[in-house]
Scaffold this active site. Structure first.
Site, PDB file in Angstrom:
ATOM      1  N   GLU A 254     -21.569  53.912  18.765  1.00 33.78           N
ATOM      2  CA  GLU A 254     -20.359  54.748  18.717  1.00 33.78           C
ATOM      3  C   GLU A 254     -20.779  56.148  19.126  1.00 33.78           C
ATOM      4  O   GLU A 254     -21.461  56.835  18.371  1.00 33.78           O
ATOM      5  CB  GLU A 254     -19.784  54.762  17.290  1.00 33.78           C
ATOM      6  CG  GLU A 254     -19.324  53.407  16.785  1.00 33.78           C
ATOM      7  CD  GLU A 254     -18.032  52.959  17.429  1.00 33.78           C
ATOM      8  OE1 GLU A 254     -17.439  53.716  18.213  1.00 33.78           O
ATOM      9  OE2 GLU A 254     -17.607  51.828  17.140  1.00 33.78           O
ATOM     10  N   CYS A 288     -15.951  63.167  16.840  1.00 38.55           N
ATOM     11  CA  CYS A 288     -16.161  62.509  18.135  1.00 38.55           C
ATOM     12  C   CYS A 288     -14.842  62.291  18.866  1.00 38.55           C
ATOM     13  O   CYS A 288     -14.795  62.316  20.084  1.00 38.55           O
ATOM     14  CB  CYS A 288     -16.862  61.183  17.920  1.00 38.55           C
ATOM     15  SG  CYS A 288     -16.013  60.137  16.725  1.00 38.55           S
TER      16      CYS A 288
HETATM   17  P1  NAD Z   1     -27.540  62.556  17.276  1.00 36.71           P
HETATM   18  O1  NAD Z   1     -27.460  61.461  18.277  1.00 36.71           O
HETATM   19  O2  NAD Z   1     -28.443  63.679  17.539  1.00 36.71           O
HETATM   20  O3  NAD Z   1     -27.975  61.987  15.843  1.00 36.71           O
HETATM   21  C1  NAD Z   1     -27.319  60.902  15.226  1.00 36.71           C
HETATM   22  C2  NAD Z   1     -28.323  60.171  14.335  1.00 36.71           C
HETATM   23  O4  NAD Z   1     -29.351  59.637  15.159  1.00 36.71           O
HETATM   24  C3  NAD Z   1     -29.017  61.086  13.305  1.00 36.71           C
HETATM   25  O5  NAD Z   1     -29.242  60.365  12.123  1.00 36.71           O
HETATM   26  C4  NAD Z   1     -30.341  61.396  13.990  1.00 36.71           C
HETATM   27  O6  NAD Z   1     -31.363  61.725  13.073  1.00 36.71           O
HETATM   28  C5  NAD Z   1     -30.616  60.058  14.682  1.00 36.71           C
HETATM   29  N1  NAD Z   1     -31.529  60.154  15.833  1.00 36.71           N
HETATM   30  C6  NAD Z   1     -31.725  61.213  16.665  1.00 36.71           C
HETATM   31  N2  NAD Z   1     -32.646  60.903  17.599  1.00 36.71           N
HETATM   32  C7  NAD Z   1     -33.036  59.629  17.350  1.00 36.71           C
HETATM   33  C8  NAD Z   1     -33.960  58.737  17.975  1.00 36.71           C
HETATM   34  N3  NAD Z   1     -34.679  59.099  19.040  1.00 36.71           N
HETATM   35  N4  NAD Z   1     -34.104  57.492  17.464  1.00 36.71           N
HETATM   36  C9  NAD Z   1     -33.368  57.093  16.404  1.00 36.71           C
HETATM   37  N5  NAD Z   1     -32.501  57.895  15.758  1.00 36.71           N
HETATM   38  C10 NAD Z   1     -32.332  59.143  16.228  1.00 36.71           C
HETATM   39  O7  NAD Z   1     -26.039  63.016  17.065  1.00 36.71           O
HETATM   40  P2  NAD Z   1     -25.517  64.214  16.150  1.00 36.71           P
HETATM   41  O8  NAD Z   1     -25.607  65.469  16.915  1.00 36.71           O
HETATM   42  O9  NAD Z   1     -26.159  64.138  14.826  1.00 36.71           O
HETATM   43  O10 NAD Z   1     -24.000  63.794  15.954  1.00 36.71           O
HETATM   44  C11 NAD Z   1     -22.985  64.260  16.763  1.00 36.71           C
HETATM   45  C12 NAD Z   1     -22.674  63.243  17.849  1.00 36.71           C
HETATM   46  O11 NAD Z   1     -22.217  62.038  17.254  1.00 36.71           O
HETATM   47  C13 NAD Z   1     -21.568  63.711  18.766  1.00 36.71           C
HETATM   48  O12 NAD Z   1     -21.924  63.399  20.085  1.00 36.71           O
HETATM   49  C14 NAD Z   1     -20.378  62.872  18.325  1.00 36.71           C
HETATM   50  O13 NAD Z   1     -19.413  62.674  19.312  1.00 36.71           O
HETATM   51  C15 NAD Z   1     -21.040  61.594  17.913  1.00 36.71           C
HETATM   52  N6  NAD Z   1     -20.203  60.830  16.985  1.00 36.71           N
HETATM   53  C16 NAD Z   1     -19.591  59.681  17.426  1.00 36.71           C
HETATM   54  C17 NAD Z   1     -18.746  58.957  16.584  1.00 36.71           C
HETATM   55  C18 NAD Z   1     -18.056  57.694  17.059  1.00 36.71           C
HETATM   56  O14 NAD Z   1     -17.613  56.940  16.209  1.00 36.71           O
HETATM   57  N7  NAD Z   1     -17.950  57.447  18.343  1.00 36.71           N
HETATM   58  C19 NAD Z   1     -18.529  59.412  15.272  1.00 36.71           C
HETATM   59  C20 NAD Z   1     -19.177  60.577  14.847  1.00 36.71           C
HETATM   60  C21 NAD Z   1     -20.015  61.275  15.723  1.00 36.71           C
END
Ligand code: NAD
Length: 517
Positions: A254, A288
């Site tokens: 997502e 998001c």
């Molecule tokens: P992010 O991708 O940086 O982090 C999300 C999660 O992934 C965190 O727990 C982070 O620690 C982990 N992560 C980061 N790098 C990783 C790696 N290399 N391997 C495994 N895990 C890793 O995103 P963010 O900045 O924390 O969140 C915001 C983003 O999330 C925005 O782009 C938003 O649109 C998206 N989002 C999408 C939805 C949806 O349902 N489509 C809902 C909420 C947020």
């Protein structure tokens, strides 16, 4: 300002005690409104993650043996506990994310809504389904839903409680264990949810939480899980999907959005303006599915822009643990700087800031004003990338087909919104938008809150979906259990293969004609 009374040292030590960690490193988890440290969050090493999976697998074997009805009882209790302890959940979400209390409250409602939906659906979805074998009467085939095992959930900071727990609910109901990796900034509210699940009767060890920075703590989860549910940015999603693919496990991704709204010429602005304000600025734009681009018919553009800017200026900002402020802080100073850099880049390249465009250090270290831009083009950062803050661009359009083309001119496809009085016409437009969710006369909440319908992204916004029947079935393997009551499937003894082939062709024709198979 001090932390709410519910966040006691005793609570914090109980919650941090739930993290799978044998000691060592910690992360300073801070209150966003003040920047003050709330607690030292234990970090999980790879060995801790290993132990967390081992414990979850052991508990899962027992949990999966429980009849579905017995598992459901835990969720009925969990639902009641969530409502009973709502204030504490809201306090924790606010302290670690800096969002307004209104938004923190709305976030807490997601989990009971998901539980309520799947309490109704899960028993039906998990029942074995008789499909009929290849030869009527003497053979049967039954579709049985087996749990995948242990599901890894990697969750973001913007809805830490909802994304940490709501996706776990159908996975647990289906008989799985969970290893959750929340964001380091926002681990407390999901940990509190896990403590309530145990209070509701979940077997000890079934729901593990590992903490750490994403690139360190995330991969060990993907490498041990039987399925990965990821919510976060498109860049991280690409990495996770690749790694899950290499491990030959399924994943749901997502991801981000650059969500458009089309305001039709017949839209009722008394509804479309407040609706757009909610769609853009809820959760300080860190949603998001929130709206980042608004396309308005040129004949009403000026009027719309004037009224929209007025409404944006009237939004009450503030740091308070009560329902007063309409908009809270951004998650961190880093994120505020990123949002500001998008606005500065737009300004430098010729866009106009109609309102906002500045930080509010007088309110807190990561506050930023609701910002409305015009003249944004695709070469600007905020013209094509997700800004993920309280920033929106207004664009005039001449014809509806031009508006549809502009709305679809993005790599993302998570959410879209169409506003108009003629519902049939607005719906026709909605169906031409390339997005996994489309809302008519709503920004995003109507689609997201409809738990019976799948909600996911298309294009670069994701793979798979949450909610709906598949939101639970994806956490299961379909086992095809075939039973032969009498040996009728081979060449009967003494019969030539020639005769057998002719008889088989005849029976295929009969089955087609009668519709038996
Ligand atoms: P992010 O991708 O940086 O982090 C999300 C999660 O992934 C965190 O727990 C982070 O620690 C982990 N992560 C980061 N790098 C990783 C790696 N290399 N391997 C495994 N895990 C890793 O995103 P963010 O900045 O924390 O969140 C915001 C983003 O999330 C925005 O782009 C938003 O649109 C998206 N989002 C999408 C939805 C949806 O349902 N489509 C809902 C909420 C947020």
């Amino acid at each position: 300002m001090s932390l709410p009374a519910s966040i006691t040292d005793e609570l914090l030590s109980r919650l941090t005690g739930l993290v799978a960690s044998s000691g060592g490193d910690t992360h300073k988890l801070t209150e966003v409104y003040t920047g003050e440290v709330i607690t030292a969050l234990p970090q999980s090493s790879e060995a801790d993650t290993d132990a967390a999976f081992a414990e979850a697998r052991q508990a899962q074997a027992e949990w999966a043996s429980w009849p579905v009805a017995r598992r459901m009882k835990v969720f009925k209790k969990f639902h009641a506990l969530l409502l009973e302890h709502n204030d504490t959940v809201v306090d924790l979400i606010q302290a670690e994310s800096g969002k307004s209390r209104r938004m923190a409250f709305e976030e807490t409602c997601d989990v009971p809504m998901v539980i309520s939906h799947y309490l109704k659906r899960a028993p039906k979805l998990l029942k074995p389904v008789k499909r009929g074998g290849p030869v009527p009467v003497v053979t049967t085939s039954t579709e049985i839903r087996q749990p995948k095992g242990v599901v890894g959930i990697i969750a973001p900071w913007n809805f830490p409680f909802a994304t940490g727990l709501s996706d776990a609910v159908p996975a647990l109901m289906a008989g799985n264990g969970i290893v959750l990796k929340p964001d380091n900034k926002t681990a407390l509210s999901p940990l509190y949810g896990v403590s309530l699940l145990y209070e509701a009767g979940l077997p000890r060890g079934l729901f593990q939480v590992v903490c750490g920075e994403g690139p360190v703590a995330g991969p060990p989860v993907i490498d041990r899980a039987n399925f990965v549910m990821f919510t976060g940015s498109t860049a991280t999603g690409r990495f996770i999907g690749e790694r899950a693919g290499r491990n030959l496990i399924g994943s749901t991704l997502e991801l981000g959005g650059k969500n458009p709204m089309i305001v039709m010429e017949d839209a009722d602005l008394d509804e479309a303006i407040p609706g757009a304000i909610e769609g853009v600025f809820r959760n300080t734009g860190q949603v998001c599915m929130h709206i980042e681009r608004i396309y308005v018919h040129e004949r009403m553009f000026e009027d719309y822009a004037r009224r929209f800017v007025e409404a944006a200026r009237a939004i009450k900002l503030g740091a308070a643990y009560d329902f007063g402020p309409e908009m809270g802080s951004l998650i961190s100073v880093d994120h505020k700087d990123r949002v500001a850099s998008h606005v500065e880049d737009a300004r430098a390249r010729g866009a106009t800031v109609l309102t906002g465009g500045r930080a509010r250090p007088d309110l807190g270290p990561a506050f930023y004003e609701p910002t409305v831009l015009t003249g944004v083009t695709k070469d600007m950062l905020t013209g094509s990338c997700e800004t993920f803050g309280p920033v929106v661009a207004l664009h005039p359009y001449r014809t509806v087909s031009e508006a549809i083309a502009l709305a679809n001119d993005t790599d993302y496809g998570l959410n879209a919104s169409v506003w108009g009085s003629d519902l049939r016409r607005a719906t026709e437009v909605a169906m031409q938008l390339q997005a996994g969710n489309v809302n008519v006369n709503e920004g995003f909440a109507a689609a997201y809150a409809s738990k019976g319908t799948p909600s996911g992204g298309v294009k670069q916004s994701g793979v798979g979906a949450r909610h709906g029947d598949n939101g639970l079935l994806k956490y299961t393997d379909a086992q095809n259990l075939a039973v032969v009551k009498k040996q009728v499937m081979g060449v009967p003894p003494g019969q030539s293969y020639d005769k057998y082939a002719r008889t088989t062709l005849k029976s295929l024709a009969i089955m087609r004609k009668t519709g038996i198979r």
